[in-house]
Write a protein that holds these residues in place. Structure first.
Motif, PDB file in Angstrom:
ATOM      1  N   PHE A 128       0.827  -1.204   0.000  1.00 27.10           N
ATOM      2  CA  PHE A 128       0.000   0.000   0.000  1.00 27.10           C
ATOM      3  C   PHE A 128       0.864   1.258   0.000  1.00 27.10           C
ATOM      4  O   PHE A 128       0.621   2.193  -0.773  1.00 27.10           O
ATOM      5  CB  PHE A 128      -0.931   0.020   1.208  1.00 27.10           C
ATOM      6  CG  PHE A 128      -1.667   1.322   1.366  1.00 27.10           C
ATOM      7  CD1 PHE A 128      -2.737   1.626   0.546  1.00 27.10           C
ATOM      8  CD2 PHE A 128      -1.270   2.250   2.319  1.00 27.10           C
ATOM      9  CE1 PHE A 128      -3.413   2.836   0.665  1.00 27.10           C
ATOM     10  CE2 PHE A 128      -1.932   3.461   2.443  1.00 27.10           C
ATOM     11  CZ  PHE A 128      -3.005   3.756   1.615  1.00 27.10           C
ATOM     12  N   PHE A 129       1.869   1.313   0.852  1.00 26.57           N
ATOM     13  CA  PHE A 129       2.703   2.509   0.925  1.00 26.57           C
ATOM     14  C   PHE A 129       3.592   2.656  -0.303  1.00 26.57           C
ATOM     15  O   PHE A 129       3.973   3.771  -0.660  1.00 26.57           O
ATOM     16  CB  PHE A 129       3.541   2.510   2.199  1.00 26.57           C
ATOM     17  CG  PHE A 129       2.806   3.078   3.377  1.00 26.57           C
ATOM     18  CD1 PHE A 129       2.566   4.436   3.470  1.00 26.57           C
ATOM     19  CD2 PHE A 129       2.327   2.258   4.379  1.00 26.57           C
ATOM     20  CE1 PHE A 129       1.873   4.973   4.542  1.00 26.57           C
ATOM     21  CE2 PHE A 129       1.633   2.778   5.453  1.00 26.57           C
ATOM     22  CZ  PHE A 129       1.400   4.142   5.532  1.00 26.57           C
ATOM     23  N   GLY A 130       3.914   1.526  -0.949  1.00 30.47           N
ATOM     24  CA  GLY A 130       4.601   1.632  -2.228  1.00 30.47           C
ATOM     25  C   GLY A 130       3.731   2.359  -3.242  1.00 30.47           C
ATOM     26  O   GLY A 130       4.191   3.263  -3.954  1.00 30.47           O
ATOM     27  N   GLY A 131       2.450   1.974  -3.295  1.00 33.24           N
ATOM     28  CA  GLY A 131       1.518   2.658  -4.188  1.00 33.24           C
ATOM     29  C   GLY A 131       1.276   4.098  -3.776  1.00 33.24           C
ATOM     30  O   GLY A 131       1.176   4.995  -4.626  1.00 33.24           O
ATOM     31  N   LEU A 132       1.170   4.341  -2.459  1.00 37.91           N
ATOM     32  CA  LEU A 132       0.929   5.698  -1.971  1.00 37.91           C
ATOM     33  C   LEU A 132       2.092   6.618  -2.330  1.00 37.91           C
ATOM     34  O   LEU A 132       1.882   7.792  -2.661  1.00 37.91           O
ATOM     35  CB  LEU A 132       0.736   5.680  -0.447  1.00 37.91           C
ATOM     36  CG  LEU A 132       0.144   6.956   0.168  1.00 37.91           C
ATOM     37  CD1 LEU A 132      -1.317   7.118  -0.232  1.00 37.91           C
ATOM     38  CD2 LEU A 132       0.270   6.919   1.687  1.00 37.91           C
ATOM     39  N   THR A 133       3.294   6.099  -2.298  1.00 37.01           N
ATOM     40  CA  THR A 133       4.463   6.888  -2.673  1.00 37.01           C
ATOM     41  C   THR A 133       4.417   7.254  -4.148  1.00 37.01           C
ATOM     42  O   THR A 133       4.710   8.392  -4.532  1.00 37.01           O
ATOM     43  CB  THR A 133       5.755   6.120  -2.363  1.00 37.01           C
ATOM     44  OG1 THR A 133       5.800   5.801  -0.970  1.00 37.01           O
ATOM     45  CG2 THR A 133       6.981   6.944  -2.713  1.00 37.01           C
TER      46      THR A 133
END
Length: 232
Positions: A147-152
């Motif tokens: 998720f945080f990979g995508g959010l970045t």
């Protein structure tokens, strides 16, 4: 009066299709297909990559959520800090719920010896004898990392636009391609492979390494959103 962070979290919580229904529909459809294969072909034991579908979905969700809600939230006079905190809170809650469901399904899969057809769908390497607690933790960290990979990526696009995102991926490709070319030219692949084998991380060590990477991604995405502009 609700805090602005709680307002953002509730805004995301109302979108159950994005956070809960769609990822599980995708995952369960993949499971049904693999179960049918096991039922018809009757292999002794087989492992699929179907679990990757929900991980990839979390990456996509992290990218899309910024586009869908960032400008709207700031239009309601919500600060970037409150938006980020509320988004993380909502995502963390749904990810925890998904991790619990995955851990339960893993236990059912083990108890039924692969759903009666030898199917290993929810089982990850090194998790077969690790217990429910470690399985839950591992699923939670994997989903959170994606998720945080995508959010970045979504935050990078919001901050710098298409050109900035293109430049980032171009630079990453050049760096990775250059490194690969050097390793190939110097015939270092055997040495690199031997070094990786010597690392021999346990599943617990791997999850904490992913957690550290997740915290870095969270910090980067927050810093990008602090300077991001509101777009129509």
């Amino acid at each position: 009066m609700k805090s602005r962070t709680a307002t953002v979290a509730l805004m995301h919580a109302r979108d159950k299709w994005t956070w809960l229904f769609i990822p599980w529909m995708v995952l369960l459809s993949s499971f049904i297909v693999n179960f049918a294969i096991g039922l018809i072909a009757r292999p002794e034991n087989f492992t699929t990559g179907g679990l990757m579908s929900i991980l990839i979905y979390m990456l996509v969700a992290g990218i899309v959520v910024i586009h869908q809600t960032f400008s709207f939230a700031l239009g309601l006079c919500i600060t970037r800090r409150s938006y980020f905190a509320g988004t993380v809170a909502a995502a963390g809650g749904y990810i925890l719920l998904s991790a619990v469901l995955l851990a339960v399904l893993l236990l059912l899969e083990q108890a039924t010896e692969g759903w009666g057809v030898g199917l290993h769908f929810f089982e990850l390497p090194y998790l077969s004898d690790s217990g429910a607690g470690l399985a839950l933790w591992t699923f939670f960290i994997l989903l959170l990392f994606m998720f945080f990979g995508g959010l970045t990526i979504g935050s990078l696009f919001r901050r710098f636009g298409k050109q900035g995102l293109l430049f980032f991926f171009l630079a990453a490709t050049l760096v990775f391609g250059g490194w690969t070319a050097v390793v190939t030219a110097m015939d270092w692949w055997r040495g690199v492979g031997g070094w990786l084998m010597k690392l021999d991380f346990t599943i617990v060590q791997t999850t904490f390494l992913l957690l550290a990477c997740t915290l870095v991604l969270a910090a980067v995405s927050y810093l990008l959103l602090r300077r991001a502009t509101v777009q129509a």
